[in-house]
Design a protein around this motif. Structure first.
Motif, PDB file in Angstrom:
ATOM      1  N   PHE A 227       0.811  -1.213   0.000  1.00 64.67           N
ATOM      2  CA  PHE A 227       0.000   0.000   0.000  1.00 64.67           C
ATOM      3  C   PHE A 227       0.850   1.272   0.000  1.00 64.67           C
ATOM      4  N   ALA A 228       2.071   1.180   0.551  1.00 63.61           N
ATOM      5  CA  ALA A 228       2.925   2.366   0.670  1.00 63.61           C
ATOM      6  C   ALA A 228       3.544   2.753  -0.663  1.00 63.61           C
ATOM      7  N   ALA A 229       3.918   1.756  -1.477  1.00 60.30           N
ATOM      8  CA  ALA A 229       4.615   2.036  -2.735  1.00 60.30           C
ATOM      9  C   ALA A 229       3.823   2.949  -3.672  1.00 60.30           C
ATOM     10  N   PRO A 230       2.545   2.657  -3.931  1.00 60.72           N
ATOM     11  CA  PRO A 230       1.779   3.568  -4.800  1.00 60.72           C
ATOM     12  C   PRO A 230       1.666   4.976  -4.225  1.00 60.72           C
ATOM     13  N   ALA A 231       1.548   5.067  -2.890  1.00 63.98           N
ATOM     14  CA  ALA A 231       1.433   6.384  -2.264  1.00 63.98           C
ATOM     15  C   ALA A 231       2.714   7.187  -2.470  1.00 63.98           C
ATOM     16  N   LEU A 232       3.880   6.527  -2.317  1.00 58.93           N
ATOM     17  CA  LEU A 232       5.155   7.201  -2.520  1.00 58.93           C
ATOM     18  C   LEU A 232       5.319   7.629  -3.974  1.00 58.93           C
ATOM     19  N   ALA A 233       4.877   6.758  -4.891  1.00 59.37           N
ATOM     20  CA  ALA A 233       4.965   7.088  -6.314  1.00 59.37           C
ATOM     21  C   ALA A 233       4.105   8.304  -6.648  1.00 59.37           C
ATOM     22  N   ASP A 234       2.899   8.353  -6.067  1.00 54.69           N
ATOM     23  CA  ASP A 234       2.019   9.495  -6.291  1.00 54.69           C
ATOM     24  C   ASP A 234       2.619  10.775  -5.723  1.00 54.69           C
ATOM     25  N   GLN A 235       3.257  10.653  -4.552  1.00 55.36           N
ATOM     26  CA  GLN A 235       3.879  11.820  -3.931  1.00 55.36           C
ATOM     27  C   GLN A 235       5.009  12.352  -4.803  1.00 55.36           C
ATOM     28  N   GLN A 236       5.820  11.441  -5.348  1.00 54.19           N
ATOM     29  CA  GLN A 236       6.918  11.845  -6.216  1.00 54.19           C
ATOM     30  C   GLN A 236       6.393  12.513  -7.485  1.00 54.19           C
ATOM     31  N   ALA A 237       5.323  11.968  -8.036  1.00 47.66           N
ATOM     32  CA  ALA A 237       4.722  12.555  -9.234  1.00 47.66           C
ATOM     33  C   ALA A 237       4.222  13.971  -8.946  1.00 47.66           C
ATOM     34  N   ASP A 238       3.656  14.175  -7.772  1.00 50.98           N
ATOM     35  CA  ASP A 238       3.167  15.506  -7.397  1.00 50.98           C
ATOM     36  C   ASP A 238       4.323  16.501  -7.283  1.00 50.98           C
ATOM     37  N   ILE A 239       5.460  16.027  -6.759  1.00 49.92           N
ATOM     38  CA  ILE A 239       6.635  16.900  -6.636  1.00 49.92           C
ATOM     39  C   ILE A 239       7.113  17.313  -8.022  1.00 49.92           C
ATOM     40  N   TYR A 240       7.159  16.356  -8.935  1.00 49.99           N
ATOM     41  CA  TYR A 240       7.552  16.657 -10.317  1.00 49.99           C
ATOM     42  C   TYR A 240       6.645  17.737 -10.912  1.00 49.99           C
ATOM     43  N   LYS A 241       5.347  17.523 -10.791  1.00 49.55           N
ATOM     44  CA  LYS A 241       4.379  18.438 -11.388  1.00 49.55           C
ATOM     45  C   LYS A 241       4.491  19.837 -10.787  1.00 49.55           C
ATOM     46  N   THR A 242       4.594  19.889  -9.468  1.00 50.59           N
ATOM     47  CA  THR A 242       4.657  21.178  -8.787  1.00 50.59           C
ATOM     48  C   THR A 242       5.912  21.951  -9.163  1.00 50.59           C
ATOM     49  N   LEU A 243       7.068  21.253  -9.154  1.00 48.36           N
ATOM     50  CA  LEU A 243       8.318  21.928  -9.468  1.00 48.36           C
ATOM     51  C   LEU A 243       8.350  22.398 -10.921  1.00 48.36           C
ATOM     52  N   LEU A 244       7.817  21.588 -11.831  1.00 52.06           N
ATOM     53  CA  LEU A 244       7.783  22.011 -13.229  1.00 52.06           C
ATOM     54  C   LEU A 244       6.895  23.239 -13.412  1.00 52.06           C
ATOM     55  N   GLU A 245       5.751  23.241 -12.753  1.00 49.64           N
ATOM     56  CA  GLU A 245       4.842  24.378 -12.866  1.00 49.64           C
ATOM     57  C   GLU A 245       5.476  25.652 -12.304  1.00 49.64           C
ATOM     58  N   GLU A 246       6.189  25.513 -11.184  1.00 49.17           N
ATOM     59  CA  GLU A 246       6.761  26.678 -10.528  1.00 49.17           C
ATOM     60  C   GLU A 246       8.052  27.157 -11.176  1.00 49.17           C
TER      61      GLU A 246
END
Length: 262
Positions: free
Chosen positions: A14-33
Protein backbone atom coordinates in the motif's frame (compact mmCIF):
# COMPACT_ATOMS: atom_id res chain seq x y z
CA UNK A 1 -1.37 -15.19 14.20
CA UNK A 2 -0.21 -13.07 11.29
CA UNK A 3 3.50 -13.39 10.56
CA UNK A 4 5.55 -10.15 10.77
CA UNK A 5 6.89 -10.59 7.23
CA UNK A 6 3.34 -10.77 5.91
CA UNK A 7 2.44 -7.53 7.70
CA UNK A 8 5.52 -5.87 6.25
CA UNK A 9 4.60 -7.05 2.76
CA UNK A 10 1.07 -5.68 3.13
CA UNK A 11 2.41 -2.31 4.33
CA UNK A 12 4.82 -2.09 1.38
CA UNK A 13 2.06 -3.00 -1.05
CA UNK A 14 0.00 0.00 0.00
CA UNK A 15 2.92 2.37 0.67
CA UNK A 16 4.61 2.04 -2.74
CA UNK A 17 1.78 3.57 -4.80
CA UNK A 18 1.43 6.38 -2.26
CA UNK A 19 5.15 7.20 -2.52
CA UNK A 20 4.97 7.09 -6.31
CA UNK A 21 2.02 9.49 -6.29
CA UNK A 22 3.88 11.82 -3.93
CA UNK A 23 6.92 11.85 -6.22
CA UNK A 24 4.72 12.56 -9.23
CA UNK A 25 3.17 15.51 -7.40
CA UNK A 26 6.63 16.90 -6.64
CA UNK A 27 7.55 16.66 -10.32
CA UNK A 28 4.38 18.44 -11.39
CA UNK A 29 4.66 21.18 -8.79
CA UNK A 30 8.32 21.93 -9.47
CA UNK A 31 7.78 22.01 -13.23
CA UNK A 32 4.84 24.38 -12.87
CA UNK A 33 6.76 26.68 -10.53
CA UNK A 34 10.24 26.58 -12.07
CA UNK A 35 9.68 26.16 -15.82
CA UNK A 36 8.70 29.87 -16.21
CA UNK A 37 12.05 30.88 -14.70
CA UNK A 38 14.03 28.86 -17.28
CA UNK A 39 14.70 31.22 -20.16
CA UNK A 40 16.50 30.84 -23.47
CA UNK A 41 19.52 33.04 -24.19
CA UNK A 42 20.21 33.36 -27.93
CA UNK A 43 23.34 34.97 -29.30
CA UNK A 44 25.90 35.12 -32.06
CA UNK A 45 29.21 33.70 -30.89
CA UNK A 46 32.34 35.17 -32.44
CA UNK A 47 35.30 32.86 -31.85
CA UNK A 48 38.99 33.41 -32.35
CA UNK A 49 41.65 30.78 -31.68
CA UNK A 50 44.22 28.48 -33.16
CA UNK A 51 41.88 27.60 -36.03
CA UNK A 52 41.20 31.21 -36.99
CA UNK A 53 38.01 33.26 -36.70
CA UNK A 54 34.43 32.15 -37.16
CA UNK A 55 30.88 32.96 -36.11
CA UNK A 56 27.97 30.74 -35.18
CA UNK A 57 24.48 31.13 -33.78
CA UNK A 58 23.89 29.53 -30.40
CA UNK A 59 21.34 29.31 -27.63
CA UNK A 60 21.55 28.15 -24.05
CA UNK A 61 19.22 27.93 -21.08
CA UNK A 62 19.54 30.50 -18.31
CA UNK A 63 17.66 31.08 -15.10
CA UNK A 64 15.88 34.33 -14.25
CA UNK A 65 17.02 35.53 -10.82
CA UNK A 66 15.41 38.96 -10.71
CA UNK A 67 11.90 40.18 -11.63
CA UNK A 68 13.35 42.92 -13.87
CA UNK A 69 15.28 40.65 -16.22
CA UNK A 70 18.57 39.52 -14.67
CA UNK A 71 19.53 36.10 -16.04
CA UNK A 72 22.18 33.74 -14.67
CA UNK A 73 23.85 31.22 -16.96
CA UNK A 74 27.07 29.25 -17.36
CA UNK A 75 30.10 31.26 -18.42
CA UNK A 76 31.43 28.22 -20.28
CA UNK A 77 28.25 28.16 -22.37
CA UNK A 78 28.69 31.79 -23.40
CA UNK A 79 32.19 31.10 -24.70
CA UNK A 80 34.73 28.32 -24.99
CA UNK A 81 36.98 27.60 -21.98
CA UNK A 82 39.97 29.94 -21.87
CA UNK A 83 42.62 27.53 -23.15
CA UNK A 84 40.77 27.01 -26.43
CA UNK A 85 40.78 30.69 -27.40
CA UNK A 86 38.52 33.70 -26.99
CA UNK A 87 34.80 33.79 -27.65
CA UNK A 88 32.57 36.85 -27.57
CA UNK A 89 28.76 36.67 -27.51
CA UNK A 90 27.01 39.42 -29.49
CA UNK A 91 23.43 40.22 -30.49
CA UNK A 92 22.18 38.68 -27.25
CA UNK A 93 18.44 38.08 -26.81
CA UNK A 94 16.43 36.56 -23.97
CA UNK A 95 13.35 34.47 -24.76
CA UNK A 96 10.80 34.00 -22.00
CA UNK A 97 8.01 31.45 -22.20
CA UNK A 98 6.61 31.07 -25.72
CA UNK A 99 8.43 34.13 -27.07
CA UNK A 100 10.24 33.33 -30.33
CA UNK A 101 11.66 36.81 -31.04
CA UNK A 102 13.47 37.57 -27.84
CA UNK A 103 14.24 40.77 -25.95
CA UNK A 104 17.60 42.53 -26.49
CA UNK A 105 20.00 41.93 -23.62
CA UNK A 106 23.59 42.66 -22.63
CA UNK A 107 26.33 40.66 -20.94
CA UNK A 108 26.90 42.30 -17.55
CA UNK A 109 29.74 40.25 -16.10
CA UNK A 110 31.55 36.90 -16.08
CA UNK A 111 33.14 34.86 -13.32
CA UNK A 112 35.50 32.39 -14.97
CA UNK A 113 36.46 30.58 -11.77
CA UNK A 114 32.87 29.94 -10.71
CA UNK A 115 31.65 29.42 -14.29
CA UNK A 116 28.92 32.02 -13.96
CA UNK A 117 27.77 34.79 -16.29
CA UNK A 118 25.07 37.42 -15.90
CA UNK A 119 22.89 38.75 -18.72
CA UNK A 120 20.34 41.51 -18.33
CA UNK A 121 17.31 42.39 -20.45
CA UNK A 122 18.04 45.92 -21.65
CA UNK A 123 14.57 47.45 -21.65
CA UNK A 124 12.07 45.37 -19.68
CA UNK A 125 9.73 48.35 -19.33
CA UNK A 126 6.84 47.53 -17.03
CA UNK A 127 7.35 43.80 -17.45
CA UNK A 128 8.15 41.64 -14.47
CA UNK A 129 9.35 38.07 -14.76
CA UNK A 130 9.00 34.89 -12.77
CA UNK A 131 12.30 34.35 -10.97
CA UNK A 132 14.22 32.13 -8.57
CA UNK A 133 15.16 33.64 -5.21
CA UNK A 134 18.92 33.13 -4.78
CA UNK A 135 18.81 34.76 -1.34
CA UNK A 136 16.82 31.87 0.14
CA UNK A 137 19.03 28.80 -0.39
CA UNK A 138 18.12 25.17 -0.02
CA UNK A 139 20.42 23.22 2.30
CA UNK A 140 20.13 19.49 1.55
CA UNK A 141 21.75 16.79 3.68
CA UNK A 142 23.66 13.83 2.28
CA UNK A 143 21.13 11.44 0.77
CA UNK A 144 18.40 14.03 0.24
CA UNK A 145 16.66 14.15 -3.12
CA UNK A 146 17.65 16.79 -5.65
CA UNK A 147 15.53 17.98 -8.57
CA UNK A 148 16.98 19.44 -11.75
CA UNK A 149 14.68 21.07 -14.35
CA UNK A 150 15.93 22.04 -17.80
CA UNK A 151 14.66 22.90 -21.25
CA UNK A 152 15.18 20.56 -24.16
CA UNK A 153 16.71 21.84 -27.42
CA UNK A 154 14.89 24.06 -29.90
CA UNK A 155 14.27 20.99 -32.08
CA UNK A 156 12.07 19.67 -29.25
CA UNK A 157 10.30 23.02 -28.78
CA UNK A 158 12.40 23.83 -25.70
CA UNK A 159 10.11 21.58 -23.65
CA UNK A 160 10.72 21.80 -19.88
CA UNK A 161 11.56 18.49 -18.22
CA UNK A 162 12.80 17.47 -14.79
CA UNK A 163 14.97 14.71 -13.32
CA UNK A 164 15.84 13.72 -9.78
CA UNK A 165 18.79 12.22 -7.95
CA UNK A 166 20.37 12.51 -4.54
CA UNK A 167 23.13 14.42 -2.81
CA UNK A 168 26.09 12.03 -2.66
CA UNK A 169 28.75 14.20 -1.02
CA UNK A 170 30.34 17.59 -0.60
CA UNK A 171 33.77 18.57 -1.89
CA UNK A 172 35.83 21.34 -0.27
CA UNK A 173 38.43 21.86 -3.02
CA UNK A 174 38.92 23.76 -5.24
CA UNK A 175 35.88 25.25 -3.47
CA UNK A 176 32.67 24.18 -1.74
CA UNK A 177 30.81 21.98 -4.24
CA UNK A 178 27.84 19.65 -3.91
CA UNK A 179 28.24 16.24 -5.56
CA UNK A 180 25.05 14.63 -6.90
CA UNK A 181 24.39 11.06 -7.89
CA UNK A 182 21.78 9.68 -10.28
CA UNK A 183 21.73 12.90 -12.32
CA UNK A 184 23.35 13.89 -15.59
CA UNK A 185 23.65 17.65 -15.34
CA UNK A 186 24.71 20.43 -17.67
CA UNK A 187 26.62 23.60 -16.79
CA UNK A 188 24.28 26.41 -15.76
CA UNK A 189 21.45 24.06 -14.80
CA UNK A 190 19.65 24.90 -11.53
CA UNK A 191 19.06 22.25 -8.86
CA UNK A 192 16.30 22.42 -6.25
CA UNK A 193 15.07 20.75 -3.09
CA UNK A 194 11.66 19.11 -3.20
CA UNK A 195 10.37 22.21 -1.43
CA UNK A 196 11.45 24.36 -4.37
CA UNK A 197 14.45 26.11 -2.82
CA UNK A 198 17.52 26.56 -4.99
CA UNK A 199 20.32 24.21 -3.95
CA UNK A 200 22.76 25.69 -6.45
CA UNK A 201 23.88 26.02 -10.06
CA UNK A 202 25.83 23.37 -11.97
CA UNK A 203 29.36 24.66 -12.48
CA UNK A 204 32.10 23.42 -14.81
CA UNK A 205 35.24 23.19 -12.70
CA UNK A 206 38.56 22.87 -14.55
CA UNK A 207 42.23 23.21 -13.54
CA UNK A 208 43.89 26.57 -14.08
CA UNK A 209 45.67 27.05 -17.41
CA UNK A 210 49.08 26.85 -15.75
CA UNK A 211 48.20 23.60 -14.01
CA UNK A 212 46.80 22.14 -17.19
CA UNK A 213 49.88 23.06 -19.21
CA UNK A 214 52.18 21.60 -16.55
CA UNK A 215 50.14 18.40 -16.37
CA UNK A 216 47.95 17.74 -19.45
CA UNK A 217 46.73 14.49 -17.88
CA UNK A 218 45.08 16.45 -15.07
CA UNK A 219 41.85 16.82 -17.03
CA UNK A 220 41.61 13.07 -17.61
CA UNK A 221 42.08 12.38 -13.91
CA UNK A 222 39.11 14.56 -12.95
CA UNK A 223 36.90 13.66 -15.90
CA UNK A 224 34.85 11.17 -13.93
CA UNK A 225 34.26 13.66 -11.13
CA UNK A 226 33.09 16.54 -13.31
CA UNK A 227 31.23 14.42 -15.85
CA UNK A 228 27.98 14.19 -13.92
CA UNK A 229 27.97 17.85 -12.93
CA UNK A 230 29.09 19.59 -9.73
CA UNK A 231 26.79 22.05 -7.99
CA UNK A 232 27.95 25.46 -6.79
CA UNK A 233 25.89 26.16 -3.63
CA UNK A 234 23.38 28.99 -3.75
CA UNK A 235 25.14 31.00 -1.04
CA UNK A 236 28.21 31.29 -3.30
CA UNK A 237 26.03 32.11 -6.28
CA UNK A 238 24.38 34.93 -4.34
CA UNK A 239 27.70 36.43 -3.21
CA UNK A 240 29.09 36.24 -6.74
CA UNK A 241 25.96 37.92 -8.08
CA UNK A 242 26.28 40.78 -5.61
CA UNK A 243 29.92 41.28 -6.68
CA UNK A 244 28.99 41.13 -10.37
CA UNK A 245 26.27 43.77 -9.95
CA UNK A 246 28.66 46.07 -8.08
CA UNK A 247 31.26 45.78 -10.83
CA UNK A 248 28.63 46.33 -13.54
CA UNK A 249 27.39 49.45 -11.73
CA UNK A 250 30.94 50.84 -11.50
CA UNK A 251 31.49 50.15 -15.20
CA UNK A 252 28.26 51.95 -16.10
CA UNK A 253 29.28 54.97 -14.01
CA UNK A 254 32.69 55.09 -15.69
CA UNK A 255 31.07 54.94 -19.12
CA UNK A 256 28.71 57.78 -18.22
CA UNK A 257 31.62 59.91 -16.97
CA UNK A 258 33.57 59.23 -20.16
CA UNK A 259 30.58 60.20 -22.31
CA UNK A 260 30.11 63.45 -20.37
CA UNK A 261 33.77 64.38 -20.89
CA UNK A 262 33.42 63.85 -24.63
Amino acid sequence: MIHKSLVAAIVLTFAAPALADQQADIYKTLLEEKAPTLVTVKFLLRMEGQFGKRESEAEITGIMIDPKGLVLCANSKLGAPRRFGSATPTDIKVLVGDDIEGMPAKLLARDTELDLAWVRVEEPGDKTFEFVDIKDPGEPAIGDRLYAPRRMAKFFDRTPVIADGRLAGRAKKPRDLLVPTGLSLDAGQPVFTEGGKLVGIVSLQLPEDEEFEANPMAFMSIGRDIGGGLILPTAQVNKATERALEVAKEDDEEEEEAEEKE
